[in-house]
Design a protein around this motif. Structure first.
Motif: not given
Length: 600
Positions: A521-527, A561-564, A570-574
């Protein structure tokens, strides 16, 4: 035919009909023939009133349709009672005496008219919740039924008293008609334009109806009334006026009046609309115990009547309080729904604000790095040239050659970073064509699968068939998908393997691509889309790949967007705008060289 001419023709026909009816009433003698004429004429007039009012119930506005349908149903109730009256007098030739079984139908015909006025169809409102309106109408209907049971019915069935029955019925019916006239007068004062004229016509018809009923009741008390007499003329004229008002409204087609709008875009009339039914319900519920106490301690009615009124009050209180609780429950559910929508809107606003800040950061950083990258390129070209010369010179000592080769490698790496900076700051012009997203996703997956044979990583593709086309640059979209897939593969290598799932589909006119992994997963998905933000070891990642992907997706008018994930990874949504009317062909060419030259 112009509107003025149509009104003139309608007025002439209505006047002629009323004049003919009045002439027959004055000339003909009281008897069975005059009674039959009066009953049939009144039925025809009521049919005309219903047709005129219902002619407006086909608009796209549900509030206006409900308004005219309730008005028509009020006239329809009177028509039902009149048909019953006509059936006995015309078919059986029987004169009906008080108390009449269908009197409650004549009494309740005013309730739908009052319910129609409570809708305020002249106001432009965004409220489409019909459940509140249904409950409000049931409250109004139940309250008037209770009043009829309390005031009139005891003298019809409990203690039969025709005189007291007539007095109670006439008094309560007069109060009901006066309420209707006052409500219409208030709307005439409150409105403007075409709706003011319509309410004025309805006010005139209701006032004439009230005058007609008073004349009929007075004639009955004086013993001068007979069916078809001159006392029926105002009643007939009132229903002609109701039908004419409907036809006039159909010709003018009035629009809803604008309600005052607050700065947040909501109508300032909404709170008053929500308070009016609640106040009505409160008044109705509180009036019943007061009436019961009056009947028990003040009224001189017989004990049987008092007992009946007490029982009717208890039943009515149970029914009305149930409706009040139902309405409050509906209000609570609606408020919870609005609260949920507000939270969702706030979350969307925060997300949009974050995306706006991200775009501003990228724009300002792009201007900065564009100049810096150009300045770095000049000395970097010299370093590369001298390093190549020094490393390729035969006379160069071995140690110096090794140092020159290291300088050359680092200079090439620096040139690659500068190239990415330039690509980030000034992306090359794209060649926008109709592309097949499924084909591009398949190409990106095939490219990344080449070096996964000896790794415990599996890529699964779940592509929706017949996916709409997207207008964009195939190379740039391939770059976006390949970079995200590569980052996911690198993340899963850290945990010893996993499953990468790539899904394509559609959602609200967009083509959606979701890339999910089972990594840490991402440590900070918003960054993750910030430039130079990376979680990779020093020297392995530059932190520009996802920033470039963000810019490319924005160029395609899309969103990324990115979210854990809850289960890890993690999931990237385009999301890319779809061209729903066109479907792409399968000949989309996707140069693979763009990946190796522009991404690491």
């Amino acid at each position: 035919m112009s509107a003025l001419r149509s009104k003139a023709v309608l007025l002439a026909i209505s006047t002629a009909f009323i004049g003919c009816y009045a002439g027959v009433s004055l000339v003909a003698r009281p008897g069975i023939r005059l009674t039959e004429f009066s009953d049939i004429a009144l039925c025809l007039v009521l049919l005309f009133a219903n047709a005129g009012l219902l002619s407006n119930a086909a608009s796209p506005d549900w509030r206006r349709n409900a308004f005219w349908m309730l008005l028509a149903s009020g006239c329809g109730l009177w028509l039902g009672g009149q048909l019953l009256w006509t059936y006995f007098e015309v078919h059986f030739h029987q004169s009906l005496q008080d108390p009449f079984l269908g009197d409650i139908v004549f009494f309740l015909h005013t309730v739908p008219l009052l319910g129609a006025l409570a809708l305020h169809p002249h106001e432009a409102r965004a409220d489409h919740n019909l459940r509140f309106r249904h409950v409000d109408f049931l409250l109004l209907f139940s309250w008037w039924v209770y009043l009829f049971l309390f005031v009139v019915i005891p003298w019809q069935y409990v203690v039969t008293d025709a005189g007291q029955y007539a007095i109670s019925y006439n008094w309560l019916y007069g109060v009901e008609n006066a309420t209707l006239v006052c409500a219409l007068a208030f709307l005439v004062i409150q409105t403007t334009g075409a709706w003011k004229k319509i309410y004025a016509h309805l006010l005139g018809a209701a006032s004439l109806f009230g005058v007609g009923t008073v004349l009929i009741f007075w004639a009955i008390d004086e013993g001068n009334y007979y069916p078809g007499g001159i006392h029926d003329v105002p009643l007939v004229a009132s229903f002609v006026w109701f039908g004419a008002a409907g036809l006039i409204a159909n010709r003018t087609c009035p629009a809803t009046e604008s309600s005052p709008v607050d700065p947040d875009g909501t109508s300032s009339e909404m709170p008053s609309e929500s308070r009016w039914p609640a106040r009505l319900a409160m008044t109705a519920a509180l009036s019943m115990p007061v009436l019961a106490l009056w009947s028990e301690f003040v009224s001189t009615a017989p004990p049987a009547v008092q007992r009946f009124r007490l029982i009717a009050t208890l039943i009515a209180i149970t029914a009305l309080t149930s409706l009040v609780f139902l309405r409050h429950r509906l209000v609570d559910k609606d408020r919870l729904r609005l609260l949920s929508q507000s939270k969702e809107a706030l979350a969307n606003l925060q997300r949009i604000q974050g995306q706006y800040v991200q775009a501003e950061k990228l724009a300002s950083l792009g201007q900065l790095v564009a100049g810096a990258a150009h300045e770095i390129n000049n000395p970097l070209a010299a370093i590369l040239g001298y390093s190549e010369v020094l490393a390729g010179e035969p006379a160069t000592p071995e140690r110096s050659r090794l140092v020159a080769e290291k300088i050359l490698a680092q200079a090439r790496r620096t040139k690659e970073v500068v190239g990415k900076l330039l690509s980030f700051a000034n992306p090359p012009p794209s060649d926008r064509t109709l592309v097949d997203v499924n084909a591009i996703v398949k190409s990106a997956v095939d490219l990344r699968r080449l070096d996964l044979l000896d790794k415990k990583i599996r890529i699964e593709v779940e592509a929706e068939g017949h996916l709409p086309g997207v207008r964009g640059d195939a190379n740039q979209l391939l770059q976006v998908f390949f970079n995200i897939i590569s980052n996911a593969v690198d993340a899963m290598e850290e945990v010893g393997g996993g499953i990468l799932t790539v899904r394509t589909g559609r959602d609200h006119g967009n083509v959606v691509i979701e890339i999910s992994d089972t990594g840490p997963g991402m440590r900070d998905p918003l960054m993750v889309f910030d430039p130079f933000y990376t979680t990779k070891p020093i020297g392995k990642g530059t932190g520009l790949g996802l920033s470039i992907c963000y810019g490319l997706v924005k160029e395609h008018k899309g969103k990324i967007t990115c979210l854990n994930r809850a289960g890890g990874g993690a999931t990237f949504r385009i999301e890319l705008p779809a061209i729903l009317a066109l479907f792409p062909t399968r000949d989309t060419s996707t140069p693979h060289s763009a990946v190796s030259t522009r991404l690491t």
